[in-house]
Motif scaffolding. Structure first.
Motif, mmCIF file in Angstrom:
data_model
loop_
_atom_site.group_PDB
_atom_site.id
_atom_site.type_symbol
_atom_site.label_atom_id
_atom_site.label_comp_id
_atom_site.label_asym_id
_atom_site.label_seq_id
_atom_site.Cartn_x
_atom_site.Cartn_y
_atom_site.Cartn_z
ATOM 1 N N GLY A 56 0.845 -1.186 0.000
ATOM 2 C CA GLY A 56 0.000 0.000 0.000
ATOM 3 C C GLY A 56 0.876 1.229 0.000
ATOM 4 O O GLY A 56 1.772 1.353 0.844
ATOM 5 N N VAL A 57 0.648 2.137 -0.945
ATOM 6 C CA VAL A 57 1.477 3.347 -1.012
ATOM 7 C C VAL A 57 0.615 4.584 -0.807
ATOM 8 O O VAL A 57 -0.559 4.616 -1.169
ATOM 9 N N ASP A 58 1.235 5.584 -0.220
ATOM 10 C CA ASP A 58 0.562 6.859 -0.004
ATOM 11 C C ASP A 58 1.621 7.940 0.095
ATOM 12 O O ASP A 58 2.736 7.687 0.582
ATOM 13 N N ILE A 59 1.272 9.136 -0.344
ATOM 14 C CA ILE A 59 2.209 10.262 -0.255
ATOM 15 C C ILE A 59 2.251 10.828 1.162
ATOM 16 O O ILE A 59 3.186 11.539 1.529
ATOM 17 N N SER A 60 1.262 10.495 1.978
ATOM 18 C CA SER A 60 1.136 11.045 3.334
ATOM 19 C C SER A 60 1.747 10.105 4.365
ATOM 20 O O SER A 60 1.274 8.984 4.561
ATOM 21 N N ALA A 61 2.797 10.577 5.051
ATOM 22 C CA ALA A 61 3.413 9.784 6.113
ATOM 23 C C ALA A 61 2.433 9.560 7.263
ATOM 24 O O ALA A 61 2.432 8.500 7.901
ATOM 25 N N GLU A 62 1.583 10.561 7.508
ATOM 26 C CA GLU A 62 0.597 10.437 8.597
ATOM 27 C C GLU A 62 -0.436 9.365 8.279
ATOM 28 O O GLU A 62 -0.836 8.594 9.155
ATOM 29 N N ALA A 63 -0.871 9.312 7.032
ATOM 30 C CA ALA A 63 -1.816 8.265 6.638
ATOM 31 C C ALA A 63 -1.177 6.889 6.774
ATOM 32 O O ALA A 63 -1.824 5.935 7.226
ATOM 33 N N LEU A 64 0.084 6.781 6.400
ATOM 34 C CA LEU A 64 0.765 5.488 6.480
ATOM 35 C C LEU A 64 0.907 5.003 7.916
ATOM 36 O O LEU A 64 0.884 3.796 8.176
ATOM 37 N N GLN A 65 1.038 5.920 8.859
ATOM 38 C CA GLN A 65 1.069 5.523 10.269
ATOM 39 C C GLN A 65 -0.238 4.838 10.652
ATOM 40 O O GLN A 65 -0.246 3.837 11.378
ATOM 41 N N VAL A 66 -1.345 5.381 10.154
ATOM 42 C CA VAL A 66 -2.653 4.776 10.423
ATOM 43 C C VAL A 66 -2.744 3.405 9.769
ATOM 44 O O VAL A 66 -3.198 2.429 10.380
ATOM 45 N N ALA A 67 -2.302 3.305 8.514
ATOM 46 C CA ALA A 67 -2.361 2.030 7.796
ATOM 47 C C ALA A 67 -1.527 0.961 8.502
ATOM 48 O O ALA A 67 -1.971 -0.191 8.649
ATOM 49 N N ARG A 68 -0.339 1.335 8.927
ATOM 50 C CA ARG A 68 0.524 0.353 9.606
ATOM 51 C C ARG A 68 -0.098 -0.103 10.913
ATOM 52 O O ARG A 68 -0.030 -1.279 11.276
ATOM 53 N N GLU A 69 -0.714 0.821 11.634
ATOM 54 C CA GLU A 69 -1.377 0.449 12.882
ATOM 55 C C GLU A 69 -2.542 -0.497 12.603
ATOM 56 O O GLU A 69 -2.774 -1.457 13.353
ATOM 57 N N GLU A 123 5.893 4.905 1.644
ATOM 58 C CA GLU A 123 5.661 6.304 1.287
ATOM 59 C C GLU A 123 6.111 6.530 -0.154
ATOM 60 O O GLU A 123 7.272 6.298 -0.504
ATOM 61 N N SER A 124 5.180 6.965 -0.986
ATOM 62 C CA SER A 124 5.478 7.130 -2.404
ATOM 63 C C SER A 124 4.439 8.035 -3.040
ATOM 64 O O SER A 124 3.250 7.938 -2.748
ATOM 65 N N ASP A 125 4.906 8.912 -3.923
ATOM 66 C CA ASP A 125 4.015 9.733 -4.740
ATOM 67 C C ASP A 125 3.618 8.881 -5.943
ATOM 68 O O ASP A 125 4.369 8.763 -6.911
ATOM 69 N N LEU A 126 2.446 8.255 -5.848
ATOM 70 C CA LEU A 126 1.992 7.273 -6.827
ATOM 71 C C LEU A 126 3.060 6.185 -6.986
ATOM 72 O O LEU A 126 3.394 5.515 -6.024
ATOM 73 N N PHE A 127 3.653 6.025 -8.174
ATOM 74 C CA PHE A 127 4.573 4.911 -8.423
ATOM 75 C C PHE A 127 6.038 5.262 -8.170
ATOM 76 O O PHE A 127 6.923 4.457 -8.447
ATOM 77 N N GLU A 128 6.295 6.444 -7.641
ATOM 78 C CA GLU A 128 7.670 6.960 -7.527
ATOM 79 C C GLU A 128 8.629 5.963 -6.890
ATOM 80 O O GLU A 128 9.745 5.748 -7.376
ATOM 81 N N ASN A 129 8.234 5.341 -5.782
ATOM 82 C CA ASN A 129 9.119 4.420 -5.063
ATOM 83 C C ASN A 129 8.678 2.967 -5.165
ATOM 84 O O ASN A 129 9.150 2.120 -4.398
ATOM 85 N N VAL A 130 7.801 2.683 -6.103
ATOM 86 C CA VAL A 130 7.291 1.319 -6.272
ATOM 87 C C VAL A 130 8.230 0.520 -7.162
ATOM 88 O O VAL A 130 8.664 0.994 -8.212
ATOM 89 N N THR A 178 -3.407 5.336 -14.507
ATOM 90 C CA THR A 178 -3.622 4.455 -15.657
ATOM 91 C C THR A 178 -2.351 4.297 -16.473
ATOM 92 O O THR A 178 -1.986 3.183 -16.884
ATOM 93 N N ASN A 179 -1.651 5.391 -16.707
ATOM 94 C CA ASN A 179 -0.407 5.325 -17.479
ATOM 95 C C ASN A 179 0.717 4.654 -16.699
ATOM 96 O O ASN A 179 1.445 3.825 -17.227
ATOM 97 N N GLY A 180 0.837 4.988 -15.432
ATOM 98 C CA GLY A 180 1.921 4.428 -14.627
ATOM 99 C C GLY A 180 1.746 2.962 -14.295
ATOM 100 O O GLY A 180 2.729 2.228 -14.106
#
Length: 277
Positions: free
Chosen positions: A139-152, A166-173, A222-224
């Motif tokens: 699961g990727v998200d640009i928001s570190a705060e959202a990812l804290q919730v997801a991990r919990e 943490e990734s801006d769309l596919f940036e770190n995928v 869609t493109n990425g």
């Protein structure tokens, strides 16, 4: 104060504040405070609250009167039969999104790898993993705060097959997947000011704003997604109910095949999916 009496007081406050489901919200908050269920209101309305229960309930009613979402007050939301931690950093899971999860499950087979773009609370990815066998997901998200919730939420569900990045769309995928799924921001920028206060004032704008026409992220994802899908892999979207044909066109123009627009239980367009070969 008695149970029935304080419930009526709370309901009246919420009705005056314009809360759509004032009766339901007043009852759910009271049940949270007292540790009761729905039968107590009707069978034991003369139950006396303690002073601490009364104070806490009225404080929660004040928060709801300010149009703070019920889920934020309770600290959790129910989705796909599971309970998820939520706060102001993530969208509250909605029943509409269950249609997306249920559609993906029809195509999810043992051992598949899933990518969830804009994971937020993680409710989509974690639900898919919970109801499948031997699948893994990112699961990727640009928001570190959202990812804290997801991990919990992953910890709460004891789900070790999910990774949150943490990734801006596919940036770190990295790598490829059999399934890519997303409930991206799809509200037109100019419409956000007119949303319900619960959404407009208390949910993250970054998870709502889909650009001038609401389609910005559908185009980008869609493109990425094509380079991150195995042959025969599928891309699934939740959409706004008037976006079906527009998103279908975006996917077909990008070379996806067998693109489908799927309706929800109200007969409204809710999911679009397609295949890469």
């Amino acid at each position: 104060m008695q149970y029935q009496e304080i419930y009526g007081q709370g309901r009246e406050v919420l009705e005056k504040a314009g809360v759509e489901e004032a009766s339901l919200d007043a009852r759910l908050l009271l049940e949270e405070v007292c540790g009761t269920d729905r039968t107590v209101l009707y069978a034991h309305g003369d139950k006396e609250l303690t002073e601490a229960e009364e104070t806490r309930y009225l404080e929660m009613i004040k928060d709801r009167e300010k149009r703070i979402p019920l889920q934020h007050i309770l600290g959790e939301a129910f989705f796909m039969g599971l309970t998820f931690l939520v706060n102001e950093n993530v969208l509250c899971p909605r029943p509409d999104t269950e249609v997306l999860v249920e559609e993906v499950l029809k195509h999810l087979h043992d051992g598949m790898k899933i990518l969830d773009i804009g994971t937020g609370s993680g409710c989509i990815l974690l639900s898919l993993l919970h109801y499948s066998n031997d699948c893994r997901g990112v699961g990727v998200d640009i928001s570190a705060e959202a990812l804290q919730v997801a991990r919990e939420n992953g910890k709460r569900l004891a789900e070790e097959r999910a990774e949150f990045l943490e990734s801006d769309l596919f940036e770190n995928v990295e790598g490829k997947f059999e399934i890519i799924v997303s409930n991206p921001p799809y509200i037109r920028s100019g419409e956000i000011a007119h949303l319900m206060p619960e959404v407009r004032d208390h949910e993250p704008h970054g998870a709502l704003d889909g650009g001038d026409d609401g389609l910005l992220f559908y185009r980008e994802i869609t493109n990425g997604a094509k380079k991150h899908l195995h042959g025969g892999g599928m891309l699934f979207y939740e959409i706004g109910c008037e976006q079906g044909e527009a998103v279908r066109h975006i996917m077909e123009e990008a070379g996806y095949l067998e693109v489908q627009v799927i309706k929800d239980f109200s007969g409204l367009d809710r999911v679009v999916c397609g295949i890469v070969y």
